[in-house]
Design an enzyme around this catalytic site. Sequence first.
Site, short mmCIF file in Angstrom:
data_model
loop_
_atom_site.label_atom_id
_atom_site.label_comp_id
_atom_site.label_asym_id
_atom_site.label_seq_id
_atom_site.Cartn_x
_atom_site.Cartn_y
_atom_site.Cartn_z
N HIS A 194 0.82 -1.05 -0.25
CA HIS A 194 -0.09 -0.14 -0.04
C HIS A 194 0.85 1.13 -0.06
CE1 HIS A 194 -3.86 -1.90 0.47
NE2 HIS A 194 -3.56 -2.85 1.12
N ASP A 246 -0.15 6.68 -3.74
CA ASP A 246 -1.55 6.26 -4.46
C ASP A 246 -1.97 7.27 -5.55
OD1 ASP A 246 -1.73 4.03 -3.14
OD2 ASP A 246 -3.44 4.39 -1.90
#
Length: 382
Positions: free
Chosen positions: A122, A152
């Site tokens: 992540h 992200d």
Amino acid sequence: MALAGVRVIELAGLAPAPLCGMILSDFGAKVVRIDRTRAAANVDVLARGKRSVALDLKKPEGVGVLKQLCNQSDVLIEPFRQGVMERLGLGPEVILEQNPKLIYARLTGFGQSGPYSKSAGHDINFIAVSGLLSKFGRKGEKPYAPLNVVADFAGGGVMCAMGIILALYERMRSGKGQVIDASMVEGAAYCCSWLWKTQNVGMWSRQRGENLLDTGAPFYETYKTSDEKYMAVGAMEPHFYEQFIKGLDLDSANLAPQMSQSDWPELKRIFAKAFAAKSQEEWIKVFDRTDACVTPVLSFQEALSHPHNHERGSFITDKEGQVSPRPAPVLSRTPATVSLERNPEVGEHTHLVLTEYGFNEEQLNILESAGVIEYSRLKSNL
């Protein structure tokens, strides 16, 4: 709009790929999101202006449907780990052979090669490997991740969208598509190239949290006000710093020099005491329309109603009352025209889109009976 006429197929994923697709949609592309059949819930909140087709890619017929969609599209965005598309029979060598003009964008955390290419991760993992996480944090504290913004969204969704637009531009000359390997590790690092290129100019010579821009400096910091709110200070340049000191009703002649790093802790204490004496609203009145580089730290709701943002129309409200930032940047001739409709439900446009792409009713009935496609029973909003 700038991307009018561009057809995009986006395979449903988590936040980075949906942002990439939404950027393209906001600026005029027709984006079709391919969702899984039997999806438990629709978790994509970045679906503005998109249409949804529910398709089972684990079935050969579903793979065949996607191939046909790609044959008539300009861009494919896929967010899976390295090797997943190949195992489905949808790798770039297969898809580009049948549509050499396709832009095949692969948006992953670690990229298509390297020891981590098949690993889960992540945002916090990607900025850790990029080196950036080591820079985030206060003095004496462990590194902290600044939400999931850097990898992200900045290094992932935005950089992938830029890559797609570059590839579309190049295609105008060559007539050929290409594969985009968008690694969030590399995208995040690239966005922060300035940090890398200033390593040897003295800006990062001290430990984390003791430097000019990492909360080490008292003039690049946040301070609490008397009403438990905060002000942000970025008074780096001497002439801005002087206005900042004046606004605090202090005399620079009685303070340590601005760049005396050994005195920074004491200057922070002095500034914190000063800010604690007034409310945020009082400090706004002091510093508004000055060049002291002092601004209020606003909540989302406060940002929405702030006079500057309100005048520019920086935020938009859809028909369900959901507020979000308007697309940026603002183009003078071909600005984004944003859909204010609700986000699509999974499979809401399956019939409509597949019909547009050449499937007839008999084919659709067979695919639905076999569980290859699904329809949402909600009325389409597009």
